[in-house]
Motif scaffolding. Structure first.
Motif, mmCIF file in Angstrom:
data_model
loop_
_atom_site.group_PDB
_atom_site.id
_atom_site.type_symbol
_atom_site.label_atom_id
_atom_site.label_comp_id
_atom_site.label_asym_id
_atom_site.label_seq_id
_atom_site.Cartn_x
_atom_site.Cartn_y
_atom_site.Cartn_z
ATOM 1 N N ASP A 11 40.730 30.055 -14.012
ATOM 2 C CA ASP A 11 39.755 30.446 -15.033
ATOM 3 C C ASP A 11 38.474 30.979 -14.398
ATOM 4 O OD1 ASP A 11 40.999 29.608 -17.633
ATOM 5 O OD2 ASP A 11 41.020 27.664 -16.629
ATOM 6 N N GLY A 12 38.174 32.257 -14.665
ATOM 7 C CA GLY A 12 36.921 32.862 -14.216
ATOM 8 C C GLY A 12 36.692 32.752 -12.726
ATOM 9 N N LEU A 13 37.755 32.878 -11.958
ATOM 10 C CA LEU A 13 37.686 32.619 -10.525
ATOM 11 C C LEU A 13 36.919 33.705 -9.787
ATOM 12 C CD1 LEU A 13 38.712 30.619 -8.359
ATOM 13 C CD2 LEU A 13 40.683 32.123 -8.060
ATOM 14 N N GLY A 14 36.024 33.268 -8.915
ATOM 15 C CA GLY A 14 35.297 34.198 -8.059
ATOM 16 C C GLY A 14 35.046 33.576 -6.703
ATOM 17 N N VAL A 15 35.177 34.375 -5.655
ATOM 18 C CA VAL A 15 34.883 33.908 -4.304
ATOM 19 C C VAL A 15 34.144 35.024 -3.563
ATOM 20 C CG1 VAL A 15 37.138 34.630 -3.385
ATOM 21 C CG2 VAL A 15 35.820 32.877 -2.204
ATOM 22 N N ARG A 16 33.085 34.628 -2.864
ATOM 23 C CA ARG A 16 32.176 35.583 -2.230
ATOM 24 C C ARG A 16 32.161 35.332 -0.719
ATOM 25 N NH1 ARG A 16 26.583 35.187 -4.979
ATOM 26 N NH2 ARG A 16 27.056 32.991 -4.543
ATOM 27 N N PHE A 17 32.172 36.432 0.033
ATOM 28 C CA PHE A 17 32.118 36.361 1.487
ATOM 29 C C PHE A 17 30.867 37.058 2.003
ATOM 30 C CE2 PHE A 17 36.639 35.894 0.644
ATOM 31 C CZ PHE A 17 37.008 34.901 1.537
ATOM 32 N N ARG A 18 30.383 36.573 3.121
ATOM 33 C CA ARG A 18 29.305 37.267 3.824
ATOM 34 C C ARG A 18 29.911 38.215 4.848
ATOM 35 N NH1 ARG A 18 25.086 32.473 5.583
ATOM 36 N NH2 ARG A 18 24.504 31.777 3.492
ATOM 37 N N LEU A 19 29.307 39.369 5.006
ATOM 38 C CA LEU A 19 29.685 40.266 6.079
ATOM 39 C C LEU A 19 28.972 39.806 7.343
ATOM 40 C CD1 LEU A 19 29.342 43.661 4.200
ATOM 41 C CD2 LEU A 19 31.436 42.409 4.687
ATOM 42 N N GLY A 20 29.692 39.798 8.451
ATOM 43 C CA GLY A 20 29.073 39.346 9.689
ATOM 44 C C GLY A 20 29.752 38.101 10.205
ATOM 45 N N ARG A 21 29.019 37.321 10.983
ATOM 46 C CA ARG A 21 29.625 36.189 11.670
ATOM 47 C C ARG A 21 30.061 35.095 10.713
ATOM 48 N NH1 ARG A 21 25.927 33.921 16.156
ATOM 49 N NH2 ARG A 21 24.445 34.007 14.423
ATOM 50 N N ARG A 22 29.291 34.833 9.684
ATOM 51 C CA ARG A 22 29.599 33.728 8.782
ATOM 52 C C ARG A 22 30.099 34.280 7.458
ATOM 53 N NH1 ARG A 22 24.350 30.108 8.653
ATOM 54 N NH2 ARG A 22 25.650 28.921 7.218
ATOM 55 N N GLY A 23 31.422 34.145 7.274
ATOM 56 C CA GLY A 23 32.022 34.763 6.107
ATOM 57 C C GLY A 23 31.889 33.966 4.820
ATOM 58 N N GLU A 42 26.857 40.867 1.376
ATOM 59 C CA GLU A 42 27.863 40.001 0.767
ATOM 60 C C GLU A 42 28.761 40.827 -0.154
ATOM 61 O OE1 GLU A 42 25.448 35.779 0.470
ATOM 62 O OE2 GLU A 42 25.617 37.044 -1.306
ATOM 63 N N PHE A 43 29.983 40.347 -0.337
ATOM 64 C CA PHE A 43 30.862 41.014 -1.304
ATOM 65 C C PHE A 43 31.749 39.977 -1.965
ATOM 66 C CE2 PHE A 43 33.662 40.593 2.271
ATOM 67 C CZ PHE A 43 34.936 40.565 1.760
ATOM 68 N N TRP A 44 32.213 40.322 -3.165
ATOM 69 C CA TRP A 44 33.098 39.441 -3.926
ATOM 70 C C TRP A 44 34.542 39.820 -3.616
ATOM 71 C CZ3 TRP A 44 31.629 35.256 -6.700
ATOM 72 C CH2 TRP A 44 30.261 35.141 -6.987
ATOM 73 N N ALA A 45 35.257 38.918 -2.959
ATOM 74 C CA ALA A 45 36.678 39.150 -2.683
ATOM 75 C C ALA A 45 37.498 39.030 -3.961
ATOM 76 C CB ALA A 45 37.183 38.153 -1.642
ATOM 77 N N LEU A 46 37.065 38.146 -4.874
ATOM 78 C CA LEU A 46 37.660 37.992 -6.197
ATOM 79 C C LEU A 46 36.532 37.763 -7.181
ATOM 80 C CD1 LEU A 46 40.592 35.530 -5.367
ATOM 81 C CD2 LEU A 46 40.867 37.924 -6.020
ATOM 82 N N ARG A 47 36.692 38.261 -8.407
ATOM 83 C CA ARG A 47 35.647 38.069 -9.415
ATOM 84 C C ARG A 47 36.256 38.032 -10.805
ATOM 85 N NH1 ARG A 47 29.886 39.159 -9.349
ATOM 86 N NH2 ARG A 47 29.085 37.435 -10.593
ATOM 87 N N ASP A 48 35.957 36.980 -11.554
ATOM 88 C CA ASP A 48 36.349 36.858 -12.953
ATOM 89 C C ASP A 48 37.865 37.007 -13.144
ATOM 90 O OD1 ASP A 48 35.850 36.375 -15.629
ATOM 91 O OD2 ASP A 48 35.614 38.504 -16.109
ATOM 92 N N VAL A 49 38.616 36.280 -12.345
ATOM 93 C CA VAL A 49 40.083 36.319 -12.416
ATOM 94 C C VAL A 49 40.577 35.097 -13.193
ATOM 95 C CG1 VAL A 49 42.226 36.189 -11.081
ATOM 96 C CG2 VAL A 49 40.320 37.610 -10.276
ATOM 97 N N SER A 50 41.399 35.346 -14.220
ATOM 98 C CA SER A 50 41.946 34.261 -15.038
ATOM 99 C C SER A 50 43.418 34.533 -15.340
ATOM 100 C CB SER A 50 41.179 34.139 -16.367
ATOM 101 O OG SER A 50 39.811 33.852 -16.152
ATOM 102 N N PHE A 51 44.240 33.500 -15.236
ATOM 103 C CA PHE A 51 45.651 33.605 -15.613
ATOM 104 C C PHE A 51 46.262 32.207 -15.609
ATOM 105 C CE2 PHE A 51 45.431 34.154 -11.023
ATOM 106 C CZ PHE A 51 46.402 33.280 -10.553
#
Length: 246
Positions: A11-23, A42-51
């Protein structure tokens, strides 16, 4: 869909990574419980994913490289933590992800089977009862007392698949592992997965191999740029993916 009939709920899954040494966020950030705004780098590898995934269902996850497929699988496996939303998994998982991780080079095949199976939750008596089947499937009868580091890459993959596929967890997570090994071993893997599905296991399968996806899966999820583009039959999902990526 009621919870008792669900194997996986996202439900509403989101995960964010940092660019650089600490992801990912540091433990300090996690304990502080701060919800940070998105920052440059930073970028969102996943955002607002539900199933939802029903018990006994076979789901194929498709998308180009870097679109969040393996990240989603690791979130379901509990390897990663989400920044937004939640994942609920009803039952244990057998993770066929990065298969050779967790094996110790200086230990023998025999010792690694007992160690790795134990790390996956098998009790000592269960490991002993299944040991011969694991070795037979991996075709390593003559190498039981050989240090793991001296095995070929193909032998290592056979051993790892054999251990994990013996787990009795109701949910099977698979990430491209069928792309490795020779044809004879792949055929054995296919047969083993067919057996697990016939037992009513749930399959969550990430792959670029259209033939494998159509063989095992009835439903598909199409990810693009970290979002869920389509949740439909595996045929519709593959047709949509192929149309977008001719």
């Amino acid at each position: 869909m009621t919870e008792q009939h669900s194997a996986i709920e996202v439900d509403g899954l989101g995960v964010r990574f940092r660019l650089g040494r600490r992801g990912r966020r540091s433990f300090k950030d996690l304990f502080a419980g701060k919800k940070r705004r998105n920052r440059p780098g930073e970028f969102w590898a996943l955002r607002d994913v539900s199933f939802r995934v029903r018990q006994g269902e076979a789901i194929g996850v498709v998308g180009r490289n870097g679109q969040g497929k393996s990240t989603l699988l690791k979130l379901v496996a509990g390897v990663l933590l989400a920044d937004e939303g939640q994942v609920r998994v009803h039952g244990g998982v057998a993770p066929l992800i990065e298969l050779t991780g967790g094996f110790v080079g200086d230990l023998t095949v025999r010792e690694n089977v007992r160690l790795t199976a134990g790390l996956h939750g098998m009790g000592r008596a269960e490991v002993s009862a299944r040991y011969d089947d694991i070795i037979d499937f991996a075709e390593l009868e003559k190498f039981q007392d050989t240090p793991y580091k001296h095995l070929s890459n193909g032998m290592k993959v056979r051993l790892a698949f054999s251990v994990v596929s013996q787990l009795e967890e109701p949910i099977l997570l698979v990430d491209e592992v069928l792309a490795v090994g020779d044809k004879a071993f792949r055929d054995k893997c296919y047969q083993r997965i067919d057996e697990l599905l016939a037992e009513g296991r749930t399959l969550f399968f990430v792959s670029h191999n259209e033939k494998d996806l159509r063989r095992f899966c009835t439903r598909g999820l199409y990810l693009n740029k970290g979002g869920l583009v389509l949740d439909a039959s595996i045929g519709e999902v593959l047709d949509s993916y192929n149309a977008d990526n001719p």
